[in-house]
Design a protein around this motif. Structure first.
Motif, PDB file in Angstrom:
ATOM      1  N   ALA A 229       0.848  -1.195   0.000  1.00  0.00           N
ATOM      2  CA  ALA A 229       0.000   0.000   0.000  1.00  0.00           C
ATOM      3  C   ALA A 229       0.883   1.245   0.000  1.00  0.00           C
ATOM      4  O   ALA A 229       1.977   1.234   0.568  1.00  0.00           O
ATOM      5  N   PRO A 230       0.442   2.316  -0.654  1.00  0.00           N
ATOM      6  CA  PRO A 230       1.225   3.561  -0.609  1.00  0.00           C
ATOM      7  C   PRO A 230       1.394   4.026   0.828  1.00  0.00           C
ATOM      8  O   PRO A 230       0.453   3.968   1.622  1.00  0.00           O
ATOM      9  N   ARG A 231       2.594   4.463   1.164  1.00  0.00           N
ATOM     10  CA  ARG A 231       2.833   4.944   2.514  1.00  0.00           C
ATOM     11  C   ARG A 231       3.781   6.129   2.470  1.00  0.00           C
ATOM     12  O   ARG A 231       4.602   6.251   1.566  1.00  0.00           O
ATOM     13  N   GLY A 232       3.671   6.955   3.462  1.00  0.00           N
ATOM     14  CA  GLY A 232       4.539   8.121   3.529  1.00  0.00           C
ATOM     15  C   GLY A 232       5.906   7.765   4.074  1.00  0.00           C
ATOM     16  O   GLY A 232       6.157   6.646   4.532  1.00  0.00           O
ATOM     17  N   VAL A 233       6.804   8.726   4.012  1.00  0.00           N
ATOM     18  CA  VAL A 233       8.159   8.532   4.527  1.00  0.00           C
ATOM     19  C   VAL A 233       8.503   9.686   5.453  1.00  0.00           C
ATOM     20  O   VAL A 233       7.872  10.740   5.435  1.00  0.00           O
ATOM     21  N   VAL A 234       9.501   9.468   6.275  1.00  0.00           N
ATOM     22  CA  VAL A 234       9.955  10.477   7.226  1.00  0.00           C
ATOM     23  C   VAL A 234      10.889  11.451   6.510  1.00  0.00           C
ATOM     24  O   VAL A 234      11.821  11.031   5.815  1.00  0.00           O
ATOM     25  N   HIS A 235      10.636  12.737   6.665  1.00  0.00           N
ATOM     26  CA  HIS A 235      11.474  13.764   6.047  1.00  0.00           C
ATOM     27  C   HIS A 235      12.879  13.699   6.644  1.00  0.00           C
ATOM     28  O   HIS A 235      13.053  13.411   7.833  1.00  0.00           O
ATOM     29  N   PRO A 236      13.923  13.929   5.820  1.00  0.00           N
ATOM     30  CA  PRO A 236      15.295  13.869   6.337  1.00  0.00           C
ATOM     31  C   PRO A 236      15.535  14.755   7.551  1.00  0.00           C
ATOM     32  O   PRO A 236      16.317  14.381   8.439  1.00  0.00           O
ATOM     33  N   ILE A 237      14.888  15.925   7.619  1.00  0.00           N
ATOM     34  CA  ILE A 237      15.073  16.791   8.785  1.00  0.00           C
ATOM     35  C   ILE A 237      14.550  16.104  10.045  1.00  0.00           C
ATOM     36  O   ILE A 237      15.207  16.094  11.094  1.00  0.00           O
ATOM     37  N   SER A 238      13.366  15.501   9.950  1.00  0.00           N
ATOM     38  CA  SER A 238      12.810  14.803  11.105  1.00  0.00           C
ATOM     39  C   SER A 238      13.689  13.623  11.491  1.00  0.00           C
ATOM     40  O   SER A 238      13.900  13.347  12.680  1.00  0.00           O
ATOM     41  N   GLN A 239      14.211  12.925  10.490  1.00  0.00           N
ATOM     42  CA  GLN A 239      15.093  11.795  10.765  1.00  0.00           C
ATOM     43  C   GLN A 239      16.350  12.247  11.508  1.00  0.00           C
ATOM     44  O   GLN A 239      16.744  11.651  12.512  1.00  0.00           O
TER      45      GLN A 239
ATOM     46  N   VAL B 148       7.613  15.309  -4.111  1.00  0.00           N
ATOM     47  CA  VAL B 148       7.438  13.931  -3.644  1.00  0.00           C
ATOM     48  C   VAL B 148       8.538  13.027  -4.186  1.00  0.00           C
ATOM     49  O   VAL B 148       8.974  12.080  -3.524  1.00  0.00           O
ATOM     50  N   ARG B 149       9.038  13.294  -5.400  1.00  0.00           N
ATOM     51  CA  ARG B 149      10.110  12.470  -5.963  1.00  0.00           C
ATOM     52  C   ARG B 149      11.380  12.594  -5.128  1.00  0.00           C
ATOM     53  O   ARG B 149      12.064  11.601  -4.862  1.00  0.00           O
ATOM     54  N   TRP B 150      11.708  13.822  -4.715  1.00  0.00           N
ATOM     55  CA  TRP B 150      12.893  14.040  -3.871  1.00  0.00           C
ATOM     56  C   TRP B 150      12.714  13.343  -2.533  1.00  0.00           C
ATOM     57  O   TRP B 150      13.616  12.673  -2.041  1.00  0.00           O
ATOM     58  N   LEU B 151      11.522  13.474  -1.952  1.00  0.00           N
ATOM     59  CA  LEU B 151      11.275  12.872  -0.649  1.00  0.00           C
ATOM     60  C   LEU B 151      11.278  11.349  -0.735  1.00  0.00           C
ATOM     61  O   LEU B 151      11.746  10.675   0.178  1.00  0.00           O
ATOM     62  N   SER B 152      10.787  10.797  -1.841  1.00  0.00           N
ATOM     63  CA  SER B 152      10.808   9.346  -2.001  1.00  0.00           C
ATOM     64  C   SER B 152      12.238   8.832  -2.088  1.00  0.00           C
ATOM     65  O   SER B 152      12.540   7.724  -1.645  1.00  0.00           O
TER      66      SER B 152
ATOM     67  N   SER C  60      12.018   5.311   6.158  1.00  0.00           N
ATOM     68  CA  SER C  60      10.875   4.548   6.629  1.00  0.00           C
ATOM     69  C   SER C  60      10.554   4.931   8.063  1.00  0.00           C
ATOM     70  O   SER C  60      11.449   5.118   8.893  1.00  0.00           O
ATOM     71  N   ALA C  61       9.256   5.028   8.347  1.00  0.00           N
ATOM     72  CA  ALA C  61       8.845   5.382   9.701  1.00  0.00           C
ATOM     73  C   ALA C  61       9.245   4.312  10.707  1.00  0.00           C
ATOM     74  O   ALA C  61       9.300   4.568  11.917  1.00  0.00           O
TER      75      ALA C  61
END
Length: 365
Positions: A100-110, A341-345, A350-351
């Motif tokens: 299923a499509p899922r979001g990802v954690v932004h590099p800053i948050s990581q 979204v392409r850059w973030l992907s 992964s959360a």
């Protein structure tokens, strides 16, 4: 014309239609623009009024009966098609579900999580404060009174209104006000890091109007520059996951620390990106400034309600966005805020990849 015979023939053919395509062809034949029944309706306009009164109701009744027959037969055929599909299709419940499509954690948050993990291991607590600050906490308490030239170093976003104490309000230019607020509320001894968003009126490939900082503060007895250097060295080794981190401290100036030092790390260019590690004096290496630090100015300690004759401390500050760029090979700070979204992907995390010192604070192998 014998409308009854025409209607009987149409109804018989509709009842005999065995699929939806055949039924659609009959609908066009009877009720389409060039259909036979549609043609009968067109002839009404050519009849005199008396004939129209007689023939009109018959033709309309024929059309209604054919329309109802088509709709009824369509329902029967669609139900039969669905029953056949249900009888023939099967689902293999042993197969894994499609991803299923899922979001990802932004590099800053990581990176924020990575930094919190590293400093927690060094005994630091995380402190936070308001992003809308007053002039006293953001500047004056940090040894920058109104006439101090260091204020020109900050391109500040001011608000037109003042607070209840008559102080100017602004978007904080650093997270240093958190240090002052924590000293006032908790006293000494103290070991905190203050991560968060800060704001300055600046924008280019390496600067954005909003960015992220993490600042550290240690207040205790007998603190000296040796403690500062060891802390920064331990932090950078853990964050970059390398044991060959080499620091170089250079004298500098900050109004809130005295003495003040800029901290450089050795690095080399590998594959078109800067890779931190090794001595900057080694062949193929160079030095790069990564953060500012120093011993906390006694005026700042006093502004925090602590006796500077009894307590000493050190402080440091570094841009979180810059740390992310160095560690993960990003070359334009503005991409962090473009929402592509392409850059973030590509760069996202992964959360479920929660950074830990035992498992590695960086991206999984």
């Amino acid at each position: 014309m014998d409308y009854a015979a025409t209607g009987q023939e149409a109804l018989s053919r509709i009842a005999g239609a065995d699929d939806l395509d055949t039924l659609e062809a009959l609908r066009v034949e009877f009720l389409g623009k060039q259909g036979s029944i549609s043609g009968l309706l067109k002839t009404l306009g050519k009849l005199d009024p008396e004939e129209r009164k007689v023939e009109g109701p018959k033709i309309h009744a024929l059309r209604e009966s054919v329309t109802e027959a088509l709709a009824s037969r369509k329902d029967v055929l669609e139900t039969a098609a669905l029953d056949a599909r249900l009888a023939s299709e099967t689902i293999d419940l042993s197969l894994p579900a499609p991803p299923a499509p899922r979001g990802v954690v932004h590099p800053i948050s990581q990176v924020m999580d990575e930094l919190a993990e590293v400093f927690a291991d060094l005994g630091f607590a995380v402190a936070t404060g308001p992003e809308i600050e007053d002039d006293w906490h953001n500047f004056t308490a940090l040894n920058m009174p109104e006439s101090h030239p260091a204020r020109a170093m900050h391109d500040t976003f001011y608000f037109p209104d003042r607070n209840d104490a008559g102080r100017e309000m602004l978007l904080r230019t650093h997270t240093s006000p958190v240090q002052v607020r924590t000293m006032l509320s908790q006293g000494a001894p103290l070991r905190i890091v203050a991560p968060g968003r800060v704001y300055r009126s600046d924008s280019d490939a390496t600067h954005t109007p909003m960015f992220h900082q993490i600042e550290g503060l240690v207040i205790d007895k007998g603190i000296h520059l040796g403690h500062l250097k060891w802390t920064l060295e331990a932090f950078l080794k853990a964050f970059f996951e390398r044991d060959d981190i080499v620091l170089r401290l250079r004298p500098s100036y900050f109004p809130f620390t005295e003495p003040s030092v800029e901290v450089d790390v050795g690095y080399a260019n590998q594959g078109g990106r800067r890779v931190v590690g090794g001595s900057g004096d080694a062949p193929g290496h160079a030095w790069m400034e990564v953060l500012g630090s120093g011993m906390v100015n006694r005026h700042v300690i006093a502004a925090g309600g602590i006796d500077p004759d009894e307590w000493q401390g050190f402080a440091f500050g570094i841009g979180v966005d810059r740390l992310a760029m160095l560690k993960y090979g990003m070359d334009d700070l503005r991409a962090f805020f473009d929402g592509d979204v392409r850059w973030l992907s590509h760069y996202g995390f992964s959360a479920l990849d929660v950074p830990t010192l035992s498992g590695g604070v960086g991206t999984p192998a």
